[in-house]
Structures are given as C-alpha cells and as structure tokens.
Design a protein around this motif. Structure first.
Motif, PDB file in Angstrom:
ATOM      1  N   SER A 189     -35.167  26.741  10.208  1.00  0.00           N
ATOM      2  CA  SER A 189     -35.164  25.925   8.991  1.00  0.00           C
ATOM      3  C   SER A 189     -34.811  24.491   9.363  1.00  0.00           C
ATOM      4  N   PRO A 190     -35.311  23.506   8.622  1.00  0.00           N
ATOM      5  CA  PRO A 190     -34.994  22.113   8.944  1.00  0.00           C
ATOM      6  C   PRO A 190     -33.509  21.767   8.827  1.00  0.00           C
ATOM      7  N   ASP A 191     -32.795  22.467   7.948  1.00  0.00           N
ATOM      8  CA  ASP A 191     -31.360  22.225   7.780  1.00  0.00           C
ATOM      9  C   ASP A 191     -30.753  23.437   7.095  1.00  0.00           C
ATOM     10  N   LEU A 192     -29.525  23.314   6.646  1.00  0.00           N
ATOM     11  CA  LEU A 192     -28.811  24.443   6.042  1.00  0.00           C
ATOM     12  C   LEU A 192     -28.710  24.341   4.528  1.00  0.00           C
ATOM     13  N   THR A 193     -29.554  23.533   3.916  1.00  0.00           N
ATOM     14  CA  THR A 193     -29.376  23.208   2.501  1.00  0.00           C
ATOM     15  C   THR A 193     -30.199  24.058   1.541  1.00  0.00           C
ATOM     16  N   ASP A 194     -31.011  24.981   2.043  1.00  0.00           N
ATOM     17  CA  ASP A 194     -31.805  25.843   1.165  1.00  0.00           C
ATOM     18  C   ASP A 194     -30.998  27.065   0.735  1.00  0.00           C
ATOM     19  N   ASP A 217     -29.704  13.415   9.523  1.00  0.00           N
ATOM     20  CA  ASP A 217     -29.739  12.947   8.137  1.00  0.00           C
ATOM     21  C   ASP A 217     -29.102  13.938   7.173  1.00  0.00           C
ATOM     22  N   SER A 218     -29.118  15.211   7.515  1.00  0.00           N
ATOM     23  CA  SER A 218     -28.624  16.242   6.598  1.00  0.00           C
ATOM     24  C   SER A 218     -27.186  16.661   6.888  1.00  0.00           C
ATOM     25  N   LEU A 219     -26.461  15.930   7.714  1.00  0.00           N
ATOM     26  CA  LEU A 219     -25.130  16.363   8.135  1.00  0.00           C
ATOM     27  C   LEU A 219     -24.216  16.683   6.953  1.00  0.00           C
ATOM     28  N   GLY A 220     -24.098  15.790   6.009  1.00  0.00           N
ATOM     29  CA  GLY A 220     -23.218  16.026   4.858  1.00  0.00           C
ATOM     30  C   GLY A 220     -23.639  17.246   4.061  1.00  0.00           C
ATOM     31  N   ARG A 221     -24.936  17.365   3.819  1.00  0.00           N
ATOM     32  CA  ARG A 221     -25.451  18.522   3.072  1.00  0.00           C
ATOM     33  C   ARG A 221     -25.243  19.812   3.857  1.00  0.00           C
ATOM     34  N   ASP A 222     -25.409  19.750   5.182  1.00  0.00           N
ATOM     35  CA  ASP A 222     -25.188  20.932   6.019  1.00  0.00           C
ATOM     36  C   ASP A 222     -23.721  21.360   5.976  1.00  0.00           C
ATOM     37  N   GLY A 282     -40.975  10.854   9.698  1.00  0.00           N
ATOM     38  CA  GLY A 282     -41.771  11.460   8.651  1.00  0.00           C
ATOM     39  C   GLY A 282     -41.700  12.978   8.607  1.00  0.00           C
ATOM     40  N   GLU A 283     -41.017  13.598   9.588  1.00  0.00           N
ATOM     41  CA  GLU A 283     -40.921  15.059   9.614  1.00  0.00           C
ATOM     42  C   GLU A 283     -39.540  15.576   9.229  1.00  0.00           C
ATOM     43  N   VAL A 338     -39.708  21.454  12.093  1.00  0.00           N
ATOM     44  CA  VAL A 338     -38.780  21.666  13.206  1.00  0.00           C
ATOM     45  C   VAL A 338     -39.631  21.982  14.429  1.00  0.00           C
ATOM     46  N   ARG A 339     -39.646  21.072  15.368  1.00  0.00           N
ATOM     47  CA  ARG A 339     -40.401  21.270  16.608  1.00  0.00           C
ATOM     48  C   ARG A 339     -39.621  22.217  17.530  1.00  0.00           C
TER      49      ARG A 339
END
Length: 188
Positions: free
Chosen positions: A104-109, A8-13, A77-78, A83-84
């Motif tokens: 981290s859940p993605d690279l957007t922070d 889901d975060s591909l573009g933001r990443d 929902g996660e 991140v498991r």
C-alpha cells in the motif's frame, strides 16, 4: 524527496499506527515523554520529528524505523498512488524467518496490503491473535497455516481468511513461500 527527507504521509501514518494500537494522543505522548501538543502537530504534519524521535515512535509502535522513514521516495506525481518494487517499506518484525513489505502507498486506508516472504523452513509456533480481518493469497511455495487449532496446507493459487482468530504458520519447504496479505484495519 531524498532518502533523508520524511515521507509526505508521515503524520497520517503515525495517526493510523496510533489508532490501530488503540492509543489516545495523550497515551502516545506520555509513552514518548512528549507533550500532547507536539504529538498533535506531528500527526498533522505541522512539526517534523527528528531522527531520534522517529526511532522512539518506531519503538513505541514496535515497527522497523523504515516503516516510518528511510524507504525510497515515490516518483513525482506517484505519491499516495504507486509503490515501485524498489520503494516498498519494510513492516513487521522480520522475526521467525518472515519478511514483509508494505504494498500500500501508506498506512492511511481502512486496510493494508503486505507482501510476505516466508524463509525456507521458517515457522511461528506461538499463535498470534489480532483484532483484524485478514485475507491472503499464496503466490509461490507452500504454507501450513494453523487457524483455531486446525492446520491447512496452502499452495500457489490458494487463499485464506482469518477473522481475529489465533493463527500460526510454517513454511514446510526448503524454498521461500511468497504470499500477499490484505489486513483490515492496518496493524503495521
């Protein structure tokens, strides 16, 4: 989402990776041989890149393909929160005996948290310098961290900070060293 779906975060990443490398949209598009419009649509998740385009993006950013694609999906929902252990994204080059996974859940922070495993007797002799602030914590094993020409032996429970200074490292033991790193801004 299955393993063949895009995160889901591909573009933001992709946007975060581009910015961390101080590339403009135009520069990245030119590097990929694509239009600025296409690149903009990918970053805004309006267009989904093909697998070959994902590979081209990974090469352009010098990251493993799995950083962008191919890791286990988050549970419903996660997404963006949890991140498991079996869903971590590999990051870094996996060279010199170092393997790293994104916690981290993605690279957007404004920062990223990385789980680093230094193989027994692994070392990086050539100093690395990047425009970041980094804090690390040794969980197990030992790490010889050289910052600004001074070597420090770090053991479990020890922590450190690097502020854009050249650094290198070595695992002096025949067992792995495990560390958690927080890096700002994200570089992977």
């Amino acid at each position: 989402m299955s393993l063949i779906d895009m995160p889901d975060s591909l573009g933001r990443d992709i946007r975060a990776l581009r910015k961390s490398r101080k590339l403009t949209l135009s520069e990245l598009a030119e590097k990929l041989g694509r239009s600025v419009g296409w690149m903009s649509q990918v970053e805004r998740d309006l267009s989904e890149p093909s697998m070959s385009e994902i590979k081209d993006l990974a090469r352009a950013f010098d990251v493993p393909v799995q950083t962008l694609y191919g890791h286990a999906p988050a549970r419903a929902g996660e997404e963006g929160r949890i991140v498991r252990a079996n869903a971590r994204r590999p990051v870094g080059h996996r060279a010199d005996g170092l393997s790293e996974d994104l916690l981290s859940p993605d690279l957007t922070d404004d920062f990223e948290v990385v789980h680093s495993t230094f193989a027994p007797l692994a070392r990086r002799d050539e100093p690395l310098s990047r425009p970041t602030q980094e804090v690390g914590y040794i969980i197990s094993g030992a790490l010889d961290l050289t910052v600004g020409g001074t070597t420090h032996r770090l053991n479990p429970g020890d922590s450190f900070r690097i502020r854009g200074e050249p650094f290198s490292w070595a695992n002096p033991n025949t067992t792995p060293c495990i560390a958690i790193w927080v890096i700002a801004p994200p570089v992977y």
